[in-house]
Design a protein around this motif. Structure first.
Motif, PDB file in Angstrom:
ATOM      1  N   PHE A 116       0.944  -1.095  -0.029  1.00 58.01           N
ATOM      2  CA  PHE A 116      -0.072  -0.007  -0.053  1.00 58.01           C
ATOM      3  C   PHE A 116       0.863   1.170   0.078  1.00 58.01           C
ATOM      4  CE2 PHE A 116      -2.268  -3.194   2.102  1.00 58.01           C
ATOM      5  CZ  PHE A 116      -3.631  -3.433   1.433  1.00 58.01           C
ATOM      6  N   GLY A 117       2.128   1.139  -0.050  1.00 61.52           N
ATOM      7  CA  GLY A 117       3.087   2.348  -0.124  1.00 61.52           C
ATOM      8  C   GLY A 117       3.273   2.875   1.355  1.00 61.52           C
ATOM      9  N   ASN A 118       3.105   2.224   2.445  1.00 62.52           N
ATOM     10  CA  ASN A 118       3.357   2.516   3.709  1.00 62.52           C
ATOM     11  C   ASN A 118       4.673   2.090   4.207  1.00 62.52           C
ATOM     12  OD1 ASN A 118       0.846   3.609   4.421  1.00 62.52           O
ATOM     13  ND2 ASN A 118      -0.119   1.549   4.587  1.00 62.52           N
ATOM     14  N   VAL A 119       5.455   3.074   4.886  1.00 63.38           N
ATOM     15  CA  VAL A 119       6.808   2.431   5.365  1.00 63.38           C
ATOM     16  C   VAL A 119       6.675   1.685   6.734  1.00 63.38           C
ATOM     17  CG1 VAL A 119       8.927   3.445   6.157  1.00 63.38           C
ATOM     18  CG2 VAL A 119       7.659   4.870   4.329  1.00 63.38           C
ATOM     19  N   ASN A 120       7.584   0.617   6.479  1.00 60.77           N
ATOM     20  CA  ASN A 120       7.572  -0.068   7.679  1.00 60.77           C
ATOM     21  C   ASN A 120       8.831   0.149   8.494  1.00 60.77           C
ATOM     22  OD1 ASN A 120       5.559  -2.058   6.823  1.00 60.77           O
ATOM     23  ND2 ASN A 120       7.338  -3.194   5.508  1.00 60.77           N
ATOM     24  N   GLN A 121       8.532   0.916   9.470  1.00 60.60           N
ATOM     25  CA  GLN A 121       9.475   1.443  10.494  1.00 60.60           C
ATOM     26  C   GLN A 121      10.156   0.565  11.630  1.00 60.60           C
ATOM     27  OE1 GLN A 121       7.183   4.898  12.036  1.00 60.60           O
ATOM     28  NE2 GLN A 121       8.465   6.235  10.461  1.00 60.60           N
ATOM     29  N   TYR A 122      11.131   1.037  12.090  1.00 62.80           N
ATOM     30  CA  TYR A 122      11.915   0.220  13.221  1.00 62.80           C
ATOM     31  C   TYR A 122      12.810   0.993  14.044  1.00 62.80           C
ATOM     32  CZ  TYR A 122      15.801   0.229  10.281  1.00 62.80           C
ATOM     33  OH  TYR A 122      16.892   0.379   9.477  1.00 62.80           O
ATOM     34  N   VAL A 123      13.235   0.627  15.125  1.00 66.97           N
ATOM     35  CA  VAL A 123      13.932   1.329  16.113  1.00 66.97           C
ATOM     36  C   VAL A 123      15.511   0.718  16.158  1.00 66.97           C
ATOM     37  CG1 VAL A 123      14.520   2.371  18.293  1.00 66.97           C
ATOM     38  CG2 VAL A 123      12.039   2.375  17.624  1.00 66.97           C
ATOM     39  N   TYR A 124      16.364   1.320  15.342  1.00 69.03           N
ATOM     40  CA  TYR A 124      17.824   0.730  15.150  1.00 69.03           C
ATOM     41  C   TYR A 124      18.215   0.946  16.558  1.00 69.03           C
ATOM     42  CZ  TYR A 124      22.333  -0.028  13.555  1.00 69.03           C
ATOM     43  OH  TYR A 124      23.704  -0.617  13.447  1.00 69.03           O
ATOM     44  N   GLY A 125      18.863  -0.565  17.041  1.00 75.04           N
ATOM     45  CA  GLY A 125      19.698  -0.862  18.035  1.00 75.04           C
ATOM     46  C   GLY A 125      18.807  -1.184  19.390  1.00 75.04           C
ATOM     47  N   LYS A 126      17.384  -0.999  19.140  1.00 81.67           N
ATOM     48  CA  LYS A 126      16.496  -1.493  20.226  1.00 81.67           C
ATOM     49  C   LYS A 126      16.733  -2.954  20.739  1.00 81.67           C
ATOM     50  CE  LYS A 126      11.733  -0.969  21.883  1.00 81.67           C
ATOM     51  NZ  LYS A 126      11.692   0.063  22.734  1.00 81.67           N
ATOM     52  N   ALA A 127      17.101  -3.234  22.077  1.00 77.85           N
ATOM     53  CA  ALA A 127      16.983  -4.385  22.289  1.00 77.85           C
ATOM     54  C   ALA A 127      15.741  -5.328  22.988  1.00 77.85           C
ATOM     55  CB  ALA A 127      18.139  -4.363  23.692  1.00 77.85           C
ATOM     56  N   ASN A 128      15.103  -4.510  23.714  1.00 79.34           N
ATOM     57  CA  ASN A 128      13.701  -4.984  24.411  1.00 79.34           C
ATOM     58  C   ASN A 128      12.687  -3.730  24.434  1.00 79.34           C
ATOM     59  OD1 ASN A 128      14.457  -7.727  25.580  1.00 79.34           O
ATOM     60  ND2 ASN A 128      16.220  -6.292  26.277  1.00 79.34           N
ATOM     61  N   ASN A 129      11.394  -4.286  24.451  1.00 77.01           N
ATOM     62  CA  ASN A 129      10.279  -3.191  24.751  1.00 77.01           C
ATOM     63  C   ASN A 129      10.283  -3.758  26.363  1.00 77.01           C
ATOM     64  OD1 ASN A 129       9.303  -4.342  21.968  1.00 77.01           O
ATOM     65  ND2 ASN A 129       8.666  -2.291  22.472  1.00 77.01           N
ATOM     66  N   PHE A 130      10.167  -2.414  26.925  1.00 77.35           N
ATOM     67  CA  PHE A 130      10.284  -2.658  28.517  1.00 77.35           C
ATOM     68  C   PHE A 130       9.002  -2.202  28.977  1.00 77.35           C
ATOM     69  CE2 PHE A 130      12.002  -1.126  32.707  1.00 77.35           C
ATOM     70  CZ  PHE A 130      11.932  -2.392  33.221  1.00 77.35           C
ATOM     71  N   TYR A 131       8.150  -3.199  29.771  1.00 80.51           N
ATOM     72  CA  TYR A 131       6.831  -2.795  30.370  1.00 80.51           C
ATOM     73  C   TYR A 131       6.807  -2.984  31.587  1.00 80.51           C
ATOM     74  CZ  TYR A 131       5.390  -3.608  25.390  1.00 80.51           C
ATOM     75  OH  TYR A 131       5.336  -3.932  24.043  1.00 80.51           O
ATOM     76  N   GLN A 132       6.061  -2.252  32.266  1.00 82.20           N
ATOM     77  CA  GLN A 132       6.051  -2.224  33.965  1.00 82.20           C
ATOM     78  C   GLN A 132       4.623  -2.386  34.601  1.00 82.20           C
ATOM     79  OE1 GLN A 132       7.253   1.298  32.956  1.00 82.20           O
ATOM     80  NE2 GLN A 132       8.431  -0.039  31.792  1.00 82.20           N
ATOM     81  N   LEU A 133       4.409  -3.390  35.353  1.00 78.50           N
ATOM     82  CA  LEU A 133       3.508  -3.392  36.262  1.00 78.50           C
ATOM     83  C   LEU A 133       3.439  -3.191  37.592  1.00 78.50           C
ATOM     84  CD1 LEU A 133       0.176  -4.594  36.375  1.00 78.50           C
ATOM     85  CD2 LEU A 133       1.023  -6.615  36.832  1.00 78.50           C
ATOM     86  N   LYS A 134       2.924  -2.069  38.009  1.00 76.66           N
ATOM     87  CA  LYS A 134       2.996  -1.621  39.378  1.00 76.66           C
ATOM     88  C   LYS A 134       1.988  -1.514  40.182  1.00 76.66           C
ATOM     89  CE  LYS A 134       6.218   2.088  37.413  1.00 76.66           C
ATOM     90  NZ  LYS A 134       6.419   3.615  37.413  1.00 76.66           N
TER      91      LYS A 134
END
Length: 269
Positions: free
Chosen positions: A109-127
C-alpha cells in the motif's frame, strides 16, 4: 351541605395541582437540578465544618511520562475530609531517550515499515503502590480547584520482551527475524525491512522485579461532584533488581527517574 362544599373544594384543589404539573413538562428536570444544587451546597457546608463527605473513590487515568506512557487505576478510602488512603495500579511502557525510528521497506500500500535501530527490548512495567492523599486547599466555590498532595510506594514488575525486526540476507535474499544483538555481530550481512510487530517475542519475556516511589500534586476541578475530574503532575523513582537492556549499544540501568502528567476520571461514593 358543608360536607358537599368541603368535598368540592378538595376536588378543585386536586384538579388544579394536576393541571399545573401537566402544564409544565420540565418540572421533574427542574426539580432534579434544584436537588443537585442543594446537594452540592450541602457538601460545601459539610467540608467547611470538617465532616466526611465521601467514603471512597474509583479513578482511572491516562498517563504521559517523560520516558513513556501508561494507564492507571486507583481505589481510595476517605479517612478524614482531608486524608485519603490510596491503593494504585499501573501498566506502563518505558522508552529510551535514544530511540529513533528509521524507515525500512514499503508494503503493497506504499506504507513505510518503521523500526528502532539498536533497540534490544520493549520494557513494560506492572506496578502496585500504597499511599495517602492529603487535601492542601479546598474549593472556595463550585467552579474552583481543590489541590491535594499525594505520595505512595510499592512494587514494580518489569517485563523485558525481545525486540525483533524482519531482515533480508543480502547474499542469499532469504528473509528472517533477528534481534539487533544478532544483526550487529555481522553488520553488513542483513538489510532491515521493518519491525516484526507487537505480538512477536512474548514467548521469550524475562521478568525483572523492582520497587518504586512517587510523589505528586493533584488538581481536582470536580471536588464536590460524584464524578472525578482531575489532573495529576508528579515524579516517580524506580529501581530494578537487574539492569534493564533497552538499547544494544547503551549501558543497562537499574535506576529510573521520570516526571509525569496524568488525566484522571472516575467516581466518588
Amino acid at each position: 351541605m358543608k360536607k358537599i362544599l368541603v368535598l368540592s373544594l378538595g376536588i378543585l384543589a386536586s384538579t388544579m395541582t394536576m393541571a399545573q404539573s401537566q402544564s409544565d413538562p420540565n418540572a421533574p428536570r427542574k426539580n432534579k437540578k434544584a436537588e443537585k444544587k442543594e446537594r452540592i451546597n450541602a457538601m460545601a457546608k459539610m467540608e467547611e465544618e470538617g465532616e466526611l463527605i465521601f467514603n471512597k473513590h474509583s479513578i482511572f487515568g491516562i498517563k504521559l511520562n517523560t520516558d513513556g506512557y501508561g494507564i492507571s487505576y486507583e481505589k481510595g478510602k476517605f479517612i478524614t475530609p482531608r486524608r485519603t488512603r490510596l491503593l494504585m495500579f499501573e501498566l506502563n511502557e518505558k522508552k529510551h531517550p535514544k530511540e529513533d525510528k528509521d524507515a525500512g521497506s514499503f508494503d503493497i500500500f506504499g506504507n513505510v515499515n518503521q523500526y528502532v535501530y539498536g533497540k534490544a527490548n520493549n520494557f513494560y512495567q506492572l506496578k502496585g503502590a500504597y499511599g495517602y492523599q492529603y487535601l492542601i486547599g479546598g474549593k472556595s466555590n463550585k467552579n474552583g480547584i481543590a489541590v491535594s498532595a499525594l505520595w505512595a510506594g510499592g512494587l514494580s514488575l518489569g517485563f523485558e520482551k525481545p525486540y525483533y525486526v524482519d531482515v533480508q540476507n543480502l547474499d542469499t535474499q532469504e528473509r528472517s527475524r533477528k534481534t539487533f544483538d544478532e544483526i550487529l555481530q555481522d553488520p553488513g550481512k542483513y538489510g532491515v525491512l521493518g519491525a516484526s510487530g507487537f505480538t512477536v517475542g512474548w514467548g521469550e519475556v524475562k521478568l525483572n522485579p523492582g520497587a518504586q516511589v512517587k510523589s505528586a500534586l493533584r488538581f481536582d476541578y470536580g471536588r464536590f461532584n460524584e464524578v472525578v475530574s482531575a489532573i495529576e503532575a508528579g515524579i516517580n523513582l524506580e529501581y530494578y533488581a537487574k539492569g534493564v537492556p533497552q538499547m544494544v549499544t547503551v549501558e543497562e540501568k537499574h535506576l529510573f527517574f521520570n516526571a509525569y502528567v496524568t488525566l484522571l476520571f472516575g467516581k466518588r461514593k
